[in-house]
Enzyme design. Structure first.
Site, PDB file in Angstrom:
ATOM      1  N   HIS A   1       0.840  -1.179   0.000  1.00 32.01           N
ATOM      2  CA  HIS A   1       0.000   0.000   0.000  1.00 32.01           C
ATOM      3  C   HIS A   1       0.882   1.238   0.000  1.00 32.01           C
ATOM      4  CE1 HIS A   1      -3.117   2.863   1.133  1.00 32.01           C
ATOM      5  NE2 HIS A   1      -3.945   1.960   0.642  1.00 32.01           N
TER       6      HIS A   1
ATOM      7  N   ASP B   1      -7.932  -5.573   0.037  1.00 29.35           N
ATOM      8  CA  ASP B   1      -8.404  -6.436  -1.040  1.00 29.35           C
ATOM      9  C   ASP B   1      -8.014  -7.902  -0.861  1.00 29.35           C
ATOM     10  OD1 ASP B   1      -9.647  -4.433  -2.534  1.00 29.35           O
ATOM     11  OD2 ASP B   1      -7.704  -3.746  -3.250  1.00 29.35           O
TER      12      ASP B   1
HETATM   13  N1  CMC Z   1       4.241  -7.614  -4.817  1.00 32.88           N
HETATM   14  C1  CMC Z   1       5.586  -7.582  -4.990  1.00 32.88           C
HETATM   15  N2  CMC Z   1       6.342  -6.467  -4.871  1.00 32.88           N
HETATM   16  C2  CMC Z   1       5.702  -5.330  -4.541  1.00 32.88           C
HETATM   17  C3  CMC Z   1       4.307  -5.280  -4.344  1.00 32.88           C
HETATM   18  C4  CMC Z   1       3.578  -6.478  -4.490  1.00 32.88           C
HETATM   19  N3  CMC Z   1       2.235  -6.488  -4.299  1.00 32.88           N
HETATM   20  N4  CMC Z   1       3.939  -4.020  -4.043  1.00 32.88           N
HETATM   21  C5  CMC Z   1       5.058  -3.297  -4.066  1.00 32.88           C
HETATM   22  N5  CMC Z   1       6.129  -4.072  -4.354  1.00 32.88           N
HETATM   23  C6  CMC Z   1       7.539  -3.647  -4.413  1.00 32.88           C
HETATM   24  C7  CMC Z   1       7.803  -2.878  -5.693  1.00 32.88           C
HETATM   25  O1  CMC Z   1       8.246  -3.727  -6.730  1.00 32.88           O
HETATM   26  C8  CMC Z   1       8.853  -1.902  -5.251  1.00 32.88           C
HETATM   27  O2  CMC Z   1      10.097  -2.555  -5.233  1.00 32.88           O
HETATM   28  P1  CMC Z   1      11.474  -1.748  -5.542  1.00 32.88           P
HETATM   29  O3  CMC Z   1      11.581  -0.705  -4.464  1.00 32.88           O
HETATM   30  O4  CMC Z   1      12.527  -2.802  -5.481  1.00 32.88           O
HETATM   31  O5  CMC Z   1      11.295  -1.148  -6.909  1.00 32.88           O
HETATM   32  C9  CMC Z   1       8.473  -1.577  -3.800  1.00 32.88           C
HETATM   33  O6  CMC Z   1       7.745  -2.725  -3.337  1.00 32.88           O
HETATM   34  C10 CMC Z   1       7.608  -0.347  -3.648  1.00 32.88           C
HETATM   35  O7  CMC Z   1       6.508  -0.463  -4.541  1.00 32.88           O
HETATM   36  P2  CMC Z   1       5.843   0.743  -5.333  1.00 32.88           P
HETATM   37  O8  CMC Z   1       5.108   0.220  -6.516  1.00 32.88           O
HETATM   38  O9  CMC Z   1       6.860   1.816  -5.547  1.00 32.88           O
HETATM   39  O10 CMC Z   1       4.824   1.273  -4.231  1.00 32.88           O
HETATM   40  P3  CMC Z   1       3.572   2.178  -4.488  1.00 32.88           P
HETATM   41  O11 CMC Z   1       3.304   2.855  -3.220  1.00 32.88           O
HETATM   42  O12 CMC Z   1       3.765   3.021  -5.698  1.00 32.88           O
HETATM   43  O13 CMC Z   1       2.419   1.116  -4.845  1.00 32.88           O
HETATM   44  C11 CMC Z   1       0.632  -0.420  -4.668  1.00 32.88           C
HETATM   45  C12 CMC Z   1       1.447   0.682  -3.960  1.00 32.88           C
HETATM   46  C13 CMC Z   1      -0.606  -0.728  -3.806  1.00 32.88           C
HETATM   47  C14 CMC Z   1       0.148   0.091  -6.024  1.00 32.88           C
HETATM   48  C15 CMC Z   1       1.523  -1.696  -4.838  1.00 32.88           C
HETATM   49  O14 CMC Z   1       1.912  -2.166  -3.575  1.00 32.88           O
HETATM   50  C16 CMC Z   1       0.817  -2.801  -5.629  1.00 32.88           C
HETATM   51  O15 CMC Z   1       0.849  -2.783  -6.858  1.00 32.88           O
HETATM   52  N6  CMC Z   1       0.165  -3.781  -4.916  1.00 32.88           N
HETATM   53  C17 CMC Z   1      -0.601  -4.823  -5.599  1.00 32.88           C
HETATM   54  C18 CMC Z   1      -1.956  -4.283  -6.020  1.00 32.88           C
HETATM   55  C19 CMC Z   1      -2.894  -4.094  -4.851  1.00 32.88           C
HETATM   56  O16 CMC Z   1      -3.068  -4.960  -4.006  1.00 32.88           O
HETATM   57  N7  CMC Z   1      -3.571  -2.906  -4.819  1.00 32.88           N
HETATM   58  C20 CMC Z   1      -4.593  -2.576  -3.815  1.00 32.88           C
HETATM   59  C21 CMC Z   1      -4.178  -1.441  -2.931  1.00 32.88           C
HETATM   60  S1  CMC Z   1      -5.238  -1.246  -1.491  1.00 32.88           S
HETATM   61  C22 CMC Z   1      -6.818  -0.883  -2.112  1.00 32.88           C
HETATM   62  C23 CMC Z   1      -6.880   0.274  -3.017  1.00 32.88           C
HETATM   63  O17 CMC Z   1      -6.174   1.277  -2.882  1.00 32.88           O
HETATM   64  O18 CMC Z   1      -7.677   0.248  -3.948  1.00 32.88           O
END
Ligand code: CMC
Length: 431
Positions: A308, A366
């Site tokens: 998140h 989720d």
């Molecule tokens: N699985 C594997 N690696 C992950 C994941 C994951 N679910 N989420 C983040 N990472 C890694 C990512 O690869 C990155 O690694 P590095 O620093 O080595 O590049 C690091 O963690 C930080 O990730 P980010 O994408 O920069 O973080 P963000 O804050 O931009 O993204 C997120 C947050 C929710 C989009 C992301 O965690 C994600 O894609 N999760 C899976 C989708 C999901 O479950 N979304 C629902 C969110 S909660 C409900 C809502 O908001 O609707």
């Protein structure tokens, strides 16, 4: 506007600029850079808004490090245990918990707005039968502006109020209609004797040919799912609603924009993607393979339902959702559901894994919601529509808050331009 007692100084090319520093009620201080461009001729750069507060708001507060979510100051755990979805809607919209009389009046107003304009039924028929219900919802909610002309004037507080009630009341009806249409069953009209969540289950699962009795356990679980999704401060879809609304667009168009943004798998679409992933994993012995894929930089796969932007400790909604999943599946006698077993084991392994621990990746809302919705009989394509109808109150509360501001401006970010410098057009024959 929050008061500024302190300031920070920015020094650039030998000149100093004072930036007011605001103290919020809760959370980190906020630097006011609004005059920076006019005074210093520089922009700030923050794609993804990781350090940018785009508005003032008094509705929802999240402390990502503590795993805390407050609506108008009340913790989500207390609301989920003691309150109900419609009471939470009142709280989000008007700022305080209702008295018994206020709640009864609010419930009455919402209940009496649940039917949609009869002509909307024809509108649905323009969609292909196999349309994703989210596609139908984006179109139908946008089209509400063509049906409810008397609540389009955003400068009239009464019309804003009517639009808010209409949307809270009609979104479940529209979502249920989108579902019924996708499975070829007749639309089911709302029933005023049922409560909000029970009525939604009735519109989704009853058929005219036989009686349908809403199970109170499922209705309570549905109400709780709605509460856990009601608002989440300035997330992507809420920011989309605010940005669309900042141009003066009508409220139905703004909520349609929010629904479109929510659909993405990184946001509300994650609940569908998560259950599909759990089913694809299938058995506990395949978990290591998927964990390895999630860690592999060359593989775009991510563990859906994990991570998140704001929560870096745990998502308090996920905790309540997990309890609900245990309760609902237990009461239905399907606690040995293989998907739940995979989810629990996946969570256990990921929470001990160095990759997930170091990146502070925890299950989000989720992760468990899909398991409950699946047990209730919803297909995965309905998971995100349920998120959308539950979040509508958050979107509309945030939209109303923005429109009510005195000096509200159109949202207009700037950019770090990296394209070509000015150059002369070259005639086709010389290229
Ligand atoms: N699985 C594997 N690696 C992950 C994941 C994951 N679910 N989420 C983040 N990472 C890694 C990512 O690869 C990155 O690694 P590095 O620093 O080595 O590049 C690091 O963690 C930080 O990730 P980010 O994408 O920069 O973080 P963000 O804050 O931009 O993204 C997120 C947050 C929710 C989009 C992301 O965690 C994600 O894609 N999760 C899976 C989708 C999901 O479950 N979304 C629902 C969110 S909660 C409900 C809502 O908001 O609707």
């Amino acid at each position: 506007m929050a008061e500024s007692k302190k300031s920070a100084t920015l020094t650039l090319d030998g000149k100093s600029y004072d930036l007011p520093l605001y103290a919020p009620t809760l959370g980190p201080s906020v630097l006011d850079i609004r005059k920076l461009y006019a005074e210093a001729d520089v922009f700030t750069f923050d794609p993804g808004f990781t350090s940018t507060a785009a508005c003032e708001s008094a509705i929802t507060y999240i402390d990502g490090d503590q795993g805390e979510l407050l609506h108008r100051g009340y913790p989500i755990e207390q609301l989920a245990e003691k309150s109900s979805y419609l009471e939470l809607c009142f709280l989000l919209l008007y700022g305080e918990l209702p008295t018994a009389a206020q709640l009864a009046d609010f419930k009455g107003r919402v209940t009496r707005h649940t039917m949609v304009h009869e002509q909307m039924h024809y509108f649905f028929r323009g969609f292909r039968r196999d349309s994703h219900p989210m596609a139908t919802m984006v179109g139908v909610v946008g089209a509400m502006s063509a049906f409810y002309h008397d609540s389009l004037d955003i400068n009239d507080p009464w019309q804003r109020e009517v639009a808010a009630i209409r949307m809270i009341a009609k979104l479940p009806t529209i979502a249920a209609m989108a579902y019924k249409y996708s499975i070829g069953q007749p639309f089911v009209y709302p029933k005023n004797s049922l409560d909000y969540a029970g009525n939604f289950l009735h519109m989704c699962f009853s058929v005219p040919a036989e009686d349908y009795v809403v199970d109170p356990v499922l209705s309570k679980a549905m109400d709780r799912i709605m509460m856990l999704h009601a608002d989440h401060e300035q997330n992507a879809s809420t920011s989309t609603v605010r940005l669309a609304g900042s141009s003066g667009a009508n409220p139905f168009a703004c909520i349609a924009a929010g629904i479109a943004c929510l659909w993405g798998p990184a946001h509300g679409g994650a609940n569908q993607a998560c259950l599909e992933m759990l089913r694809e994993i299938g058995t506990v012995d395949r978990i290591p393979e998927f964990i390895a894929r999630a860690k592999d930089k060359d593989d775009p796969f991510r563990l859906m339902g994990f991570g998140h932007r704001v929560y870096k400790n745990f998502d308090p909604r996920a905790k309540v959702m997990k309890e609900s999943a245990d309760e609902v599946l237990g009461l239905m006698g399907i606690e040995n559901n293989p998907t739940l077993q995979v989810a629990k084991e996946l969570e256990r392994i990921a929470l001990e894994d160095e990759y997930f621990v170091s990146k502070k990746l925890y299950p989000n809302v989720d992760f468990y919601s899909g398991i409950i919705l699946d047990a209730m009989g919803f297909p995965t394509s309905m998971f995100t529509p349920i998120f959308a109808l539950s979040r509508t109150v958050g979107w509309i509360s945030q939209w109303k808050e923005m429109i009510g501001e005195k000096n509200q401006k159109i949202g207009r970010p700037r950019q770090l331009y990296v394209g070509q410098k000015k150059r002369d057009y070259v005639d086709l024959k010389h290229r």
